[in-house]
Design a protein around this motif. Structure first.
Motif, PDB file in Angstrom:
ATOM      1  N   TYR A  53       1.113  -1.486  -0.540  1.00  0.00           N
ATOM      2  CA  TYR A  53      -0.084   0.054  -0.109  1.00  0.00           C
ATOM      3  C   TYR A  53       1.095   1.518  -0.290  1.00  0.00           C
ATOM      4  CZ  TYR A  53      -3.357  -3.731   1.338  1.00  0.00           C
ATOM      5  OH  TYR A  53      -4.251  -4.509   1.175  1.00  0.00           O
ATOM      6  N   TYR A  81       1.207  -2.336   8.927  1.00  0.00           N
ATOM      7  CA  TYR A  81       0.486  -2.168   7.409  1.00  0.00           C
ATOM      8  C   TYR A  81       0.493  -2.295   6.228  1.00  0.00           C
ATOM      9  CZ  TYR A  81      -2.350  -0.598  11.600  1.00  0.00           C
ATOM     10  OH  TYR A  81      -2.705   0.395  12.841  1.00  0.00           O
ATOM     11  N   ASN A  82       1.951  -2.921   6.192  1.00  0.00           N
ATOM     12  CA  ASN A  82       2.593  -3.697   5.107  1.00  0.00           C
ATOM     13  C   ASN A  82       2.614  -2.427   3.758  1.00  0.00           C
ATOM     14  OD1 ASN A  82       4.146  -5.135   2.955  1.00  0.00           O
ATOM     15  ND2 ASN A  82       2.296  -6.044   2.281  1.00  0.00           N
ATOM     16  N   ASP A 112      -3.476   4.484  -2.504  1.00  0.00           N
ATOM     17  CA  ASP A 112      -4.321   4.472  -1.875  1.00  0.00           C
ATOM     18  C   ASP A 112      -4.416   5.211  -0.041  1.00  0.00           C
ATOM     19  OD1 ASP A 112      -3.280   2.197  -2.639  1.00  0.00           O
ATOM     20  OD2 ASP A 112      -2.153   1.854  -2.152  1.00  0.00           O
ATOM     21  N   ARG A 293      -3.435   3.793  11.048  1.00  0.00           N
ATOM     22  CA  ARG A 293      -4.737   2.750  12.118  1.00  0.00           C
ATOM     23  C   ARG A 293      -6.007   2.842  11.141  1.00  0.00           C
ATOM     24  NH1 ARG A 293      -5.824   4.668  17.581  1.00  0.00           N
ATOM     25  NH2 ARG A 293      -7.614   5.844  17.009  1.00  0.00           N
ATOM     26  N   PHE A 296      -6.583   1.833   7.788  1.00  0.00           N
ATOM     27  CA  PHE A 296      -6.812   0.059   7.361  1.00  0.00           C
ATOM     28  C   PHE A 296      -8.380   0.413   8.148  1.00  0.00           C
ATOM     29  CE2 PHE A 296      -2.362   1.064   5.907  1.00  0.00           C
ATOM     30  CZ  PHE A 296      -2.884   0.503   4.894  1.00  0.00           C
ATOM     31  N   GLU A 297      -8.313   0.731   9.162  1.00  0.00           N
ATOM     32  CA  GLU A 297      -9.772   0.460   9.715  1.00  0.00           C
ATOM     33  C   GLU A 297     -11.052   0.644   8.307  1.00  0.00           C
ATOM     34  OE1 GLU A 297     -12.698  -0.327  12.686  1.00  0.00           O
ATOM     35  OE2 GLU A 297     -10.763  -0.851  13.079  1.00  0.00           O
ATOM     36  N   ARG A 299     -10.030   0.740   5.217  1.00  0.00           N
ATOM     37  CA  ARG A 299      -9.895  -0.651   4.141  1.00  0.00           C
ATOM     38  C   ARG A 299     -10.514  -1.813   4.248  1.00  0.00           C
ATOM     39  NH1 ARG A 299      -6.818  -0.144   0.066  1.00  0.00           N
ATOM     40  NH2 ARG A 299      -6.868  -2.390  -1.252  1.00  0.00           N
ATOM     41  N   ASN A 300     -10.523  -2.362   5.279  1.00  0.00           N
ATOM     42  CA  ASN A 300     -11.121  -3.152   5.923  1.00  0.00           C
ATOM     43  C   ASN A 300     -12.644  -4.130   6.253  1.00  0.00           C
ATOM     44  OD1 ASN A 300      -7.634  -3.540   5.897  1.00  0.00           O
ATOM     45  ND2 ASN A 300      -7.541  -3.956   7.819  1.00  0.00           N
ATOM     46  N   ASN A 301     -12.710  -3.152   6.769  1.00  0.00           N
ATOM     47  CA  ASN A 301     -14.678  -2.767   7.154  1.00  0.00           C
ATOM     48  C   ASN A 301     -15.017  -1.850   6.389  1.00  0.00           C
ATOM     49  OD1 ASN A 301     -13.351  -4.035   9.781  1.00  0.00           O
ATOM     50  ND2 ASN A 301     -12.816  -2.493  10.550  1.00  0.00           N
TER      51      ASN A 301
END
Length: 319
Positions: A53, A81-82, A112, A293, A296-297, A299-301
């Motif tokens: 990312y 988070y890569n 991203d 944080r 990615f919250e 992106r994931n949810n």
């Protein structure tokens, strides 16, 4: 004739062998140097090669000092988070670009996510799409603007700001004094926030009940700034710069205390010159960590915390 031919063949074979050796040596040197260079490049920034990312911290020149610290915080958390974090800022004031141009760049490199600083609640921006035709997720800090489609805002909590101001006022004022909260921004009704109840409670908890708190919309000339025990508090970078310039010109032998708010280059310059006694600011490193944080919250949810109270730090002048 055969002897002459035989004599010629031997030097030719030697020349061919020498040529082969030279070619092999040159090839070895070329590929060896290339391998070393590639290895050095990888060691300098290996995340450019193997992380999934790409996030961009960007903004204009005035907000650069603050955003550099935000970048440090984001970079510190990025490996979890890569992600790789890029800092895109003007290299000088002469090469400054607008905030919209900064977002355009982020779209051009197909970022991203973007982290940026907003200096006015009236700011409007056009978010450009990435390759998936969705708008690039944006996290903002500084001033909150309802005109911007951000996934998360990390900024001022007026209750926490009131508490922090109370701590600083307690440091500068004895039992009796006056605090003047300056707010020239007509679009921001500070009286409707938690700032004043929080500030009064903070002073009461410190037994500073005889300190009065006043709200002003301008640097009122009727206030005697040469009297003892006065603290002027600013709630924005614009008001901080305005108050520092105005008061230093009118009252060079000042007895007042100016408590500013801001992270930009001009505020820091005035602080370094002693025109501002105490500078409140959001904690930029922590903001960078929090922003990663929240990306990615989201992106994931599919969602993130829309409003997060940032930590406040106070820097007192040593002069």
């Amino acid at each position: 004739m055969e002897k002459k031919t035989h004599k010629l063949i031997k030097p030719i074979i030697i020349c061919i062998c020498v040529a082969i050796v030279l070619i092999m040596t040159a090839s070895f040197l070329f590929f060896g140097v290339s391998t070393i260079k590639n290895s050095q490049s990888s060691n300098l920034n290996p995340q450019l090669y193997d992380r999934l990312y790409h996030l961009v911290v960007t903004g204009d020149y005035e907000s650069s000092p603050f955003l550099q610290k935000v970048y440090e915080g984001a970079s510190r958390a990025s490996s979890r988070y890569n992600a790789v974090v890029e800092l895109h800022l003007p290299s000088s004031q002469a090469e400054d670009f607008s905030l919209q141009e900064a977002l355009n760049y982020s779209s051009y490199v197909n970022a991203d996510g973007v982290i940026t600083f907003i200096d006015s609640p009236d700011t409007e921006l056009t978010l450009l799409p990435g390759t998936d035709e969705e708008s690039i997720p944006l996290v903002t800090t500084g001033q909150f603007s309802a005109n911007i489609n951000q996934i998360s805002y990390i900024g001022i909590s007026y209750w926490e700001l009131g508490k922090k101001i109370g701590e600083e006022v307690d440091y500068y004022l004895p039992e009796v004094g006056s605090v003047y909260i300056l707010n020239t921004n007509t679009s921001l009704s500070v009286s409707n926030t938690n700032l004043f109840p929080s500030l009064n409670k903070s002073l009461a908890d410190r037994n500073k009940l005889r300190i009065t708190v006043n709200s002003i919309s301008s640097i009122d000339s009727s206030i005697n700034y040469n009297q003892e025990n006065i603290v002027v508090v600013c709630l924005s970078e614009e008001d901080t710069i305005y108050a520092a310039q105005y008061l230093s010109e009118l009252y060079p032998d000042k007895k007042y205390t100016l408590l500013g708010f801001g992270n930009n280059e001009t505020c820091q310059l005035y602080f370094d010159k002693g025109m501002i006694d105490d500078l409140l600011a959001l904690d930029p490193v922590k903001i960078g960590e929090t922003a990663i944080r929240e990306f990615f919250e989201f992106r994931n949810n599919g969602y993130a915390n829309s409003y997060i109270a940032a930590d406040l730090i106070a820097t007192r002048s040593k002069k």
